[in-house]
Design an enzyme around this catalytic site. Structure first.
Site: not given
Length: 335
Positions: A134, A138, A189, A252, A254, A277
């Site tokens: 979802g 964090a 995603k 994020s 990523n 990671v």
């Protein structure tokens, strides 16, 4: 309840606090002596979410046997690249009836297995394994900001068990039976978020980011459908919800990596600097393998894979994407 949380990264730390806030005793397993000591002595993870004070009923250990002893439920929150190895270590000490929740997102390279399937491969009884996904950072969950997630499992009782462990007014949880769809959305995603970060870092505007996210969602839907999941899952929290959060937020990793990559930072440099990671970078490789096996067109995934793992320049990748001739918007999703 005694809940064992395998992992001590930022997401695992936030979920440990969420479970403990509901009165459960949570023991975290960490490979890092520094993290375990900080949690036990100061009530703070010294490496991740360093400003977050964990509830008193959270403890940590580097002994995986001790961590798993008498566990009523187990939550895996380790990087996808290490999940099989750690699940293998844990398997002999996990009762065959103990419910398991997977927080890890990704696709295993060479096998094409999703993370819940990797755990099932090592620990057995896949019907007792659920997956949570979802739009949750964090950093916001540990602050008690309003958030929501979906828990998917073959057995509704397993999903309901973990819902009871984690549910709060500020952390809403919905249930699903589409484990494949939820897991695939969570893996792909991250790839799209890296591409958004690259585009942002290269100076492209909102139109381009909206294009990437929307076509990314179609790409996710094709892969979910081909893998046996439900395309409608892509419109929910694990799909569109998580895609928006991951592609747009400064939290994020990523998206942040994509931005850094566009400025010349390598994957190795970024992961070394952040101690995190970048799941989407590894997923680009394994999702490309899976897409070729399934016969699915996944241009954004292929482009990122070429840039990260095959040395193509950003200009070459962009040219390949722009030169594609647009076809029907929902091809590959609706039969």
């Amino acid at each position: 309840m005694k809940i064992t949380l395998i992992g001590s990264g930022s997401w695992g730390t936030a979920i440990a606090g969420r479970a403990a806030s509901n009165g459960n005793d949570v023991i975290m397993w960490s490979h890092s002596e520094e993290c375990a000591r900080g949690i036990n002595e100061q009530g703070v993870n010294p490496r991740y979410l360093t400003q977050y004070e964990l509830p008193k009923n959270v403890s940590a250990t580097t002994d995986i046997v001790k961590a798993l002893e008498c566990a009523d439920g187990i939550i895996f929150a380790v990087p996808s690249t290490h999940l099989r190895e750690i699940a293998n270590q844990a398997a002999p000490y996990i009762c065959e009836t103990t419910p398991i929740l997977c927080l890890t997102k990704g696709i295993e390279s060479t096998t094409g297995l999703l993370m819940n399937e990797v755990i099932g491969d090592e620990c057995g009884h896949p019907e007792r394994i659920a997956a949570l996904s979802g739009p949750n950072h964090a950093e916001e969950v540990c602050q008690g900001q309003l958030s929501a997630a979906v828990i998917a499992a073959e057995d509704n009782d397993v999903a309901s068990f973990f819902k009871g462990i984690l549910l709060a007014p500020e952390f809403r949880i919905y249930l699903s039976g589409d484990v494949i769809g939820v897991e695939m959305c969570g893996a792909i995603k991250n790839i799209i978020a890296i591409v958004c970060g690259i585009a942002s870092g290269a100076g492209f505007g909102d139109n381009t980011l909206a294009l990437i996210m929307t076509r990314g969602l179609a790409e996710i839907s094709r892969l979910v459908h081909a893998r046996g999941g439900e395309a409608l899952t892509c419109m929910g929290l694990a799909g569109m919800g998580d895609l928006v959060a991951t592609c747009t937020s400064p939290h994020s990793r990523n998206r942040s990596f994509g931005h850094a990559f566009s400025q010349g930072t390598s994957l190795e440099q970024y992961q070394s600097q952040t101690h995190m990671v970048v799941e989407g970078a590894h997923a680009a490789k394994s999702a490309t393998e899976l897409a070729h096996i399934l016969g699915v067109d996944a241009p954004l995934t292929f482009a990122l894979n070429d840039a990260l793992w095959h040395g193509q320049s950003m200009q070459e990748v962009l040219t390949n994407l722009v030169d594609r001739v647009p076809t029907e918007e929902f091809y590959g999703i609706i039969e």
